[in-house]
Design a protein around this motif. Structure first.
Motif, PDB file in Angstrom:
ATOM      1  N   MET A   1       0.848  -1.193   0.000  1.00 33.34           N
ATOM      2  CA  MET A   1       0.000   0.000   0.000  1.00 33.34           C
ATOM      3  C   MET A   1       0.881   1.239   0.000  1.00 33.34           C
ATOM      4  N   GLY A   2       0.530   2.209  -0.823  1.00 35.66           N
ATOM      5  CA  GLY A   2       1.343   3.396  -0.929  1.00 35.66           C
ATOM      6  C   GLY A   2       1.163   4.327   0.256  1.00 35.66           C
ATOM      7  N   VAL A   3       2.024   5.317   0.359  1.00 36.29           N
ATOM      8  CA  VAL A   3       1.949   6.308   1.426  1.00 36.29           C
ATOM      9  C   VAL A   3       1.945   7.686   0.792  1.00 36.29           C
ATOM     10  N   ASN A   4       1.445   8.648   1.536  1.00 35.32           N
ATOM     11  CA  ASN A   4       1.444  10.025   1.071  1.00 35.32           C
ATOM     12  C   ASN A   4       2.759  10.666   1.506  1.00 35.32           C
ATOM     13  N   TYR A   5       3.697  10.755   0.585  1.00 37.74           N
ATOM     14  CA  TYR A   5       5.038  11.242   0.907  1.00 37.74           C
ATOM     15  C   TYR A   5       4.993  12.652   1.480  1.00 37.74           C
ATOM     16  N   ASN A   6       4.255  13.536   0.843  1.00 31.67           N
ATOM     17  CA  ASN A   6       4.216  14.930   1.293  1.00 31.67           C
ATOM     18  C   ASN A   6       3.667  15.050   2.706  1.00 31.67           C
ATOM     19  N   THR A   7       2.659  14.241   3.017  1.00 32.44           N
ATOM     20  CA  THR A   7       2.075  14.278   4.360  1.00 32.44           C
ATOM     21  C   THR A   7       3.086  13.830   5.406  1.00 32.44           C
ATOM     22  N   ILE A   8       3.822  12.764   5.108  1.00 31.60           N
ATOM     23  CA  ILE A   8       4.823  12.255   6.040  1.00 31.60           C
ATOM     24  C   ILE A   8       5.890  13.324   6.307  1.00 31.60           C
ATOM     25  N   VAL A   9       6.347  13.963   5.253  1.00 32.97           N
ATOM     26  CA  VAL A   9       7.385  14.990   5.399  1.00 32.97           C
ATOM     27  C   VAL A   9       6.861  16.162   6.219  1.00 32.97           C
ATOM     28  N   GLU A  10       5.643  16.582   5.930  1.00 36.73           N
ATOM     29  CA  GLU A  10       5.082  17.742   6.618  1.00 36.73           C
ATOM     30  C   GLU A  10       4.825  17.461   8.097  1.00 36.73           C
ATOM     31  N   GLU A  11       4.431  16.228   8.415  1.00 33.85           N
ATOM     32  CA  GLU A  11       4.046  15.909   9.793  1.00 33.85           C
ATOM     33  C   GLU A  11       5.215  15.444  10.657  1.00 33.85           C
ATOM     34  N   PHE A  12       6.365  15.169  10.034  1.00 37.60           N
ATOM     35  CA  PHE A  12       7.495  14.655  10.811  1.00 37.60           C
ATOM     36  C   PHE A  12       8.030  15.721  11.771  1.00 37.60           C
ATOM     37  N   GLU A  13       8.272  15.323  13.011  1.00 41.90           N
ATOM     38  CA  GLU A  13       8.858  16.216  13.995  1.00 41.90           C
ATOM     39  C   GLU A  13       9.947  15.482  14.772  1.00 41.90           C
ATOM     40  N   TRP A  14      11.033  16.178  15.041  1.00 40.93           N
ATOM     41  CA  TRP A  14      12.086  15.603  15.862  1.00 40.93           C
ATOM     42  C   TRP A  14      11.736  15.782  17.339  1.00 40.93           C
ATOM     43  N   ASP A  15      11.901  14.725  18.099  1.00 42.68           N
ATOM     44  CA  ASP A  15      11.707  14.788  19.542  1.00 42.68           C
ATOM     45  C   ASP A  15      12.752  13.870  20.171  1.00 42.68           C
ATOM     46  N   ILE A  16      13.981  14.377  20.278  1.00 43.04           N
ATOM     47  CA  ILE A  16      15.099  13.554  20.742  1.00 43.04           C
ATOM     48  C   ILE A  16      15.184  13.653  22.261  1.00 43.04           C
ATOM     49  N   TYR A 211      20.029   7.736  17.848  1.00 45.34           N
ATOM     50  CA  TYR A 211      18.576   7.938  17.935  1.00 45.34           C
ATOM     51  C   TYR A 211      18.015   8.312  16.566  1.00 45.34           C
ATOM     52  N   CYS A 212      18.754   9.133  15.834  1.00 47.89           N
ATOM     53  CA  CYS A 212      18.312   9.521  14.493  1.00 47.89           C
ATOM     54  C   CYS A 212      18.250   8.314  13.561  1.00 47.89           C
ATOM     55  N   PHE A 213      19.185   7.375  13.712  1.00 45.11           N
ATOM     56  CA  PHE A 213      19.104   6.150  12.919  1.00 45.11           C
ATOM     57  C   PHE A 213      17.827   5.401  13.251  1.00 45.11           C
ATOM     58  N   ASN A 214      17.512   5.345  14.549  1.00 45.30           N
ATOM     59  CA  ASN A 214      16.299   4.666  14.985  1.00 45.30           C
ATOM     60  C   ASN A 214      15.073   5.297  14.336  1.00 45.30           C
ATOM     61  N   GLN A 215      15.069   6.623  14.256  1.00 44.70           N
ATOM     62  CA  GLN A 215      13.913   7.348  13.732  1.00 44.70           C
ATOM     63  C   GLN A 215      13.884   7.450  12.208  1.00 44.70           C
ATOM     64  N   ILE A 216      15.047   7.361  11.558  1.00 46.74           N
ATOM     65  CA  ILE A 216      15.116   7.525  10.100  1.00 46.74           C
ATOM     66  C   ILE A 216      15.449   6.208   9.398  1.00 46.74           C
ATOM     67  N   ASN A 217      16.624   5.651   9.696  1.00 45.04           N
ATOM     68  CA  ASN A 217      17.026   4.421   9.012  1.00 45.04           C
ATOM     69  C   ASN A 217      16.099   3.252   9.339  1.00 45.04           C
ATOM     70  N   GLY A 218      15.548   3.252  10.559  1.00 48.31           N
ATOM     71  CA  GLY A 218      14.644   2.170  10.936  1.00 48.31           C
ATOM     72  C   GLY A 218      13.414   2.121  10.045  1.00 48.31           C
ATOM     73  N   PRO A 219      12.527   3.115  10.133  1.00 48.63           N
ATOM     74  CA  PRO A 219      11.296   3.050   9.333  1.00 48.63           C
ATOM     75  C   PRO A 219      11.478   3.364   7.856  1.00 48.63           C
ATOM     76  N   TYR A 220      12.410   4.273   7.519  1.00 48.15           N
ATOM     77  CA  TYR A 220      12.476   4.755   6.137  1.00 48.15           C
ATOM     78  C   TYR A 220      13.540   4.073   5.297  1.00 48.15           C
ATOM     79  N   TRP A 221      14.151   3.045   5.853  1.00 46.41           N
ATOM     80  CA  TRP A 221      15.070   2.242   5.043  1.00 46.41           C
ATOM     81  C   TRP A 221      14.879   0.761   5.351  1.00 46.41           C
TER      82      TRP A 221
END
Length: 544
Positions: A1-16, A211-221
């Motif tokens: 199932m596809g995802v809305n790329y623009n929505t994901i980018v717009e809604e992403f927030e860093w909370d480290i 932590y950034c790997f967890n948040q980026i490489n984990g779900p988006y790779w």
């Protein structure tokens, strides 16, 4: 199932979380699911071992206590020179728990490379496998190294107080450790990376990086998010312990997410690796394009694999292996792009259509873009520019260790420039176009031409040399050198072999020139600089 790329980018927030460290993450995993297998280890001799998160947590604490007893303090630099080994994570985590900075080294380096790194970062400790001590012994007197800890070493064979074994440091120590209070903003590691000129550069990262790997490489790779049932997954990244990629995947995704991962210690053989995929039930594989190309030449249909994800990094993966793996296994290898200095900047991540030949789209939250080479203006679709990231992005490095002049060069503007060129199509997909700094990428290794040329010129037969990448079906590219011979020497096949063998001794083996051409002159600019671009164009024409 596809995802809305623009929505994901717009809604992403860093909370480290301020309290986040790699060691605290492993401690949390041990408390939550301590009996889950963290490391599933095997080697080419058939040896097997499994370590749970409880095991890792206790091994980390014992080693940290032992290091502290030896005099290691917060802020010290601890080098390690290790093969893929079941104790590697315990060693790395134990060092980090003391507040020390890890300085990973590859076994493909030479003693002089270890010496340079030790002196450059003023390292006081090195942990080395018994099989690699000959890289350390010759350089101790010329470095600030105070202690050498040998993994799998024989205590009876050590007659110097400077030397001890990993076992002796850890044995008898408490499985609890009350170390310094650390935060996500504390320094974590120094990874040395090479460019086209000068010495390797010390890239500094803080615990935040993981932590950034967890948040980026984990779900988006890797395709690992909150909905992933990690008890049903087995991850395998084929990287070695001395590379930044080890922190990208085995540490940055494997440990931080709480997954189970396979670590295999053995040389790459396509059939062996394919058998391991089948026999061990690997579900997510991360390998370099050369490995995928060699897989594609095997009888893939005869292997019953359980893969749900295949990831590729290091250089662009061509169409043939992608389509071959798709047909045989029903999964599409997904390219991703990043550097030692960053997390994954651009990926073909789960949910978006994979465009063969593309790096993918910029990952959310990172801010990767393409700017003009000569200024900081973003290019239009279809135009070639340099991949860049805003300097305030949490997903990039924290400068060069004690090198303010390098920080000024790379981080004083609005963007951190990667040195890699790309273009972007109308759909937002990035396509790799080359290296702005002449870097050579072969089988996923980044090789600076200056390193190759400098070593080659030290041979009596070589007066001048230029190194460029030359297209290769399996490796993507190989190192090609154009050589002007010194007076009294004549080019021959025997001399080519002699130079190649010489280079294997002078540099890491993967850097030696697999192709050599003797020439009378090299193309140069009016100021005398070698025009490698002309030589690369020649190679492209020869092998197109």
């Amino acid at each position: 199932m596809g995802v809305n790329y623009n929505t994901i980018v717009e809604e992403f927030e860093w909370d480290i979380p301020e309290s986040y460290t790699v060691t605290s993450a492993v401690g949390d995993h041990a408390a939550s699911f301590g009996d889950r297998v963290a490391v599933h280890f095997l080697n080419e001799d058939g040896y097997r071992e499994e370590l749970t998160y409880n095991d890792l947590h206790e091994e980390m604490n014992r080693f940290a206590n032992g290091l502290e007893e030896l005099g290691v303090e917060k802020g010290d630099r601890i080098m390690h020179l290790l093969p893929r080994h079941p104790d590697t994570f315990g060693i790395q985590l134990g060092a980090l728990a003391t507040g020390s900075l890890l300085v990973p080294c590859s076994s493909m380096l030479r003693a002089k490379d270890i010496e340079f790194r030790a002196n450059d970062c003023n390292a006081t400790t090195i942990v080395v496998h018994d099989s690699l001590t000959d890289m350390v012994e010759p350089i101790l007197e010329n470095t600030p190294l105070e202690r050498v800890i040998v993994l799998e070493g024989d205590e009876g064979g050590l007659d110097d107080e400077q030397w001890s074994t990993f076992q002796s440091v850890s044995d008898g120590q408490s499985a609890e450790y009350d170390g310094p209070a650390l935060t996500s903003e504390d320094p974590m590691s120094i990874n040395y990376t090479s460019g086209t000129t000068g010495q390797p550069k010390p890239v500094l990262h803080k615990h935040r990086w993981q932590y950034c790997f967890n948040q980026i490489n984990g779900p988006y790779w890797w395709g690992i998010d909150e909905e992933t049932d990690l008890e049903e997954e087995l991850l395998w990244a084929t990287t070695g312990t001395g590379w930044a990629k080890w922190f990208w995947s085995p540490v940055g995704v494997g440990l931080t997410t709480g997954a189970t991962q396979l670590i295999y210690d053995g040389d790459f053989e396509p059939e062996t690796f394919l058998e391991i995929l089948e026999d061990e039930g690997v579900t997510k594989l991360c390998a370099v394009p050369t490995q995928y190309r060699m897989f594609a030449n095997a009888d893939l249909d005869s292997y019953d694999v359980q893969l749900n994800d295949t990831l590729s990094a290091g250089e662009p993966l061509n169409r043939e292996p992608i389509e071959r793996i798709q047909d045989a296994w029903g999964v599409t290898p997904r390219d991703g792009y990043g550097q030692t200095e960053t997390v994954a900047l651009v990926t073909n991540y789960p949910g978006i259509d994979v465009k063969i030949g593309s790096m993918g789209k910029p990952t959310p939250g990172v801010g990767a873009t393409i700017i003009e080479v000569d200024n900081e203006k973003e290019v239009e679709p279809g135009e070639i520019g340099e991949i860049a990231v805003p300097v305030d992005s949490p997903a990039i490095f924290d400068g060069y260790y004690e090198k303010p002049e390098l920080d000024e060069q790379k981080l004083s503007g609005e963007y951190y420039r990667t040195g890699d060129l790309a273009s972007q199509d109308e759909d937002g997909y990035f396509f790799f176009e080359g290296r702005a700094d002449d870097i050579i990428i072969s089988s996923g290794y980044r090789i600076g031409p200056f390193e190759v040329e400098d070593a080659l010129i030290s041979h009596d037969a070589v007066a001048e040399a230029a190194a460029v990448d030359s297209p290769h079906d399996e490796r993507g590219s190989v190192v090609k050198t154009y050589v002007i011979l010194a007076e009294g020497y004549e080019g021959s096949d025997d001399l080519k072999v002699e130079l190649q063998e010489f280079m294997k001794e002078e540099t890491a083996p993967y850097k030696y020139p697999r192709r050599i051409e003797f020439v009378d002159e090299l193309p140069k600019t009016s100021s005398g600089k070698i025009r490698r671009v002309e030589l690369r164009e020649q190679e492209q024409e020869k092998h197109s």
